[in-house]
Motif scaffolding. Sequence first.
Motif, PDB file in Angstrom:
ATOM      1  N   SER A 336      10.885 -32.300  -3.918  1.00  0.00           N
ATOM      2  CA  SER A 336      10.528 -31.847  -5.185  1.00  0.00           C
ATOM      3  C   SER A 336      11.706 -31.293  -5.772  1.00  0.00           C
ATOM      4  O   SER A 336      11.312 -30.795  -7.224  1.00  0.00           O
ATOM      5  CB  SER A 336       9.396 -30.871  -4.989  1.00  0.00           C
ATOM      6  N   LEU A 337      12.821 -31.269  -5.406  1.00  0.00           N
ATOM      7  CA  LEU A 337      13.877 -30.934  -6.237  1.00  0.00           C
ATOM      8  C   LEU A 337      14.758 -32.257  -6.259  1.00  0.00           C
ATOM      9  O   LEU A 337      15.488 -32.745  -5.519  1.00  0.00           O
ATOM     10  CB  LEU A 337      14.836 -29.756  -5.528  1.00  0.00           C
ATOM     11  N   ILE A 338      14.733 -32.857  -7.375  1.00  0.00           N
ATOM     12  CA  ILE A 338      15.341 -34.173  -7.710  1.00  0.00           C
ATOM     13  C   ILE A 338      16.729 -33.902  -8.099  1.00  0.00           C
ATOM     14  O   ILE A 338      16.937 -33.357  -9.342  1.00  0.00           O
ATOM     15  CB  ILE A 338      14.561 -34.931  -8.478  1.00  0.00           C
ATOM     16  N   ILE A 339      17.723 -34.336  -7.408  1.00  0.00           N
ATOM     17  CA  ILE A 339      19.235 -34.404  -7.782  1.00  0.00           C
ATOM     18  C   ILE A 339      19.867 -35.677  -7.908  1.00  0.00           C
ATOM     19  O   ILE A 339      21.019 -35.831  -7.511  1.00  0.00           O
ATOM     20  CB  ILE A 339      20.008 -33.151  -6.971  1.00  0.00           C
ATOM     21  N   SER A 340      19.113 -36.692  -7.841  1.00  0.00           N
ATOM     22  CA  SER A 340      19.721 -38.107  -7.731  1.00  0.00           C
ATOM     23  C   SER A 340      20.766 -38.187  -9.003  1.00  0.00           C
ATOM     24  O   SER A 340      20.351 -37.741 -10.133  1.00  0.00           O
ATOM     25  CB  SER A 340      18.816 -39.190  -7.742  1.00  0.00           C
ATOM     26  N   GLY A 341      21.936 -38.659  -8.680  1.00  0.00           N
ATOM     27  CA  GLY A 341      23.035 -39.039  -9.557  1.00  0.00           C
ATOM     28  C   GLY A 341      23.756 -37.769  -9.777  1.00  0.00           C
ATOM     29  O   GLY A 341      24.657 -38.009 -10.585  1.00  0.00           O
ATOM     30  N   CYS A 342      23.791 -36.665  -9.046  1.00  0.00           N
ATOM     31  CA  CYS A 342      24.472 -35.699  -9.167  1.00  0.00           C
ATOM     32  C   CYS A 342      25.128 -35.524  -7.612  1.00  0.00           C
ATOM     33  O   CYS A 342      24.879 -34.825  -6.908  1.00  0.00           O
ATOM     34  CB  CYS A 342      23.702 -34.463  -9.479  1.00  0.00           C
ATOM     35  N   LEU A 343      26.251 -36.149  -7.533  1.00  0.00           N
ATOM     36  CA  LEU A 343      26.975 -36.448  -6.061  1.00  0.00           C
ATOM     37  C   LEU A 343      27.585 -34.925  -5.969  1.00  0.00           C
ATOM     38  O   LEU A 343      27.787 -34.673  -4.558  1.00  0.00           O
ATOM     39  CB  LEU A 343      28.129 -37.530  -6.430  1.00  0.00           C
ATOM     40  N   ASN A 344      27.895 -34.289  -6.671  1.00  0.00           N
ATOM     41  CA  ASN A 344      28.547 -32.841  -6.272  1.00  0.00           C
ATOM     42  C   ASN A 344      27.341 -31.819  -5.814  1.00  0.00           C
ATOM     43  O   ASN A 344      27.709 -30.745  -5.441  1.00  0.00           O
ATOM     44  CB  ASN A 344      29.150 -32.212  -7.714  1.00  0.00           C
ATOM     45  N   LEU A 345      26.348 -32.279  -5.830  1.00  0.00           N
ATOM     46  CA  LEU A 345      25.132 -31.372  -5.364  1.00  0.00           C
ATOM     47  C   LEU A 345      24.543 -31.756  -4.038  1.00  0.00           C
ATOM     48  O   LEU A 345      23.353 -31.134  -3.890  1.00  0.00           O
ATOM     49  CB  LEU A 345      23.885 -31.355  -6.711  1.00  0.00           C
TER      50      LEU A 345
END
Length: 368
Positions: A336-345
């Motif tokens: 439910s926390l979508i962080i795709s595309g943020c490799l640093n996260l």
Amino acid sequence: MIGIEGLKSEDLDECFERQMVFGGGGKMGGGGVITEWKDIPMELLLRIVSLVDDRTVIVTSGVCSGWKDAICWGLNYLSLCWCNKNMNNLVVSLAPKFTNLQILILRQDKPQLEDNGVETISNCCHNLLDLDLSKSFKLTDRSLYALARGCPSLTKLNISGCSAFSDTALAYLSGFCRKLKFLNLCGCVKAASDKALKAIGYNCHQLQSLNLGWCENVGDAGVTSLAYGCPDLRALDLCNCVLITDESVVVLANNCPHLRSLGLYYCQNITDRAMYSLAHSRLKNKHEMWASVKSKYEEEGLINLNISQCTALTPPAVQAVCDSFPALHTCPGRHSLIISGCLNLTSVHCACAFQTHRETFPLPHPAH
């Protein structure tokens, strides 16, 4: 259940003979025995109609004048999504009959609905609460003006993909449909502007859910008006609203304590300041609701956050949000926390991850 195909009078008669219904008095012949289809009580007919599909309902309304009157009076939900051609003609024909409709679904795979169809709806269905016009590419501002005049009780409106609507017409609609709680403007590039959002914030104080996905003209001024005018806002999708900056998130965090879902996909102007404002708003709301029961507090707060492609964010800021809102999950199956595309996260984890780690690698017990 009798389907639309092969629905003939002899089929109805045969079914009736097999399932004779015995009831009270009234106009029935045979001392209370229903001897003809037209004698079925209205309550029973509406119960039967509620169990069949919408195409069958339409056909059934033409069996006799009594059934027509009963169904036209009692029907409050209708979906014409199944109609692949001539939907507009069908709407023009049915709307004057089904005047008590409260929910009308006209979602289309290919554009069929035209302005005169919506005008007929607004002229006849004044009790309408929920209207879905998504993907109605042929509609123009005429439709919004008609709905404003004829359907002021609308609480839910889906006009996603209706790219021809203007912000002037949308602002006009908001001045009449002030009870709106759910509004989907996804892809309405011309209609969803700061001008329209200011009008919505001024007029629609009960708004709870707003989808502004892919509305590239939306900026901080419009979101600020929403935050101040719609304090009960619970879901806001700003995906690909590329003009949005931290200012929008800060004002939402400070003024919309019931916000549960926030979409910021590809809002690349968003920085850590926005994340910390969300995290701090949780602490602020906790103190303000201290007098309330604990369970109510636990029900508040973000449960969905999409920050995919927000590449300026750093792990500490996002982790602060995740720690502040336990309902945000990064664990498999509960994203439910979508962080795709943020490799640093990739180092950001929800509380479940820490719990799993503790269960897998328990701390050693001190020696006695």
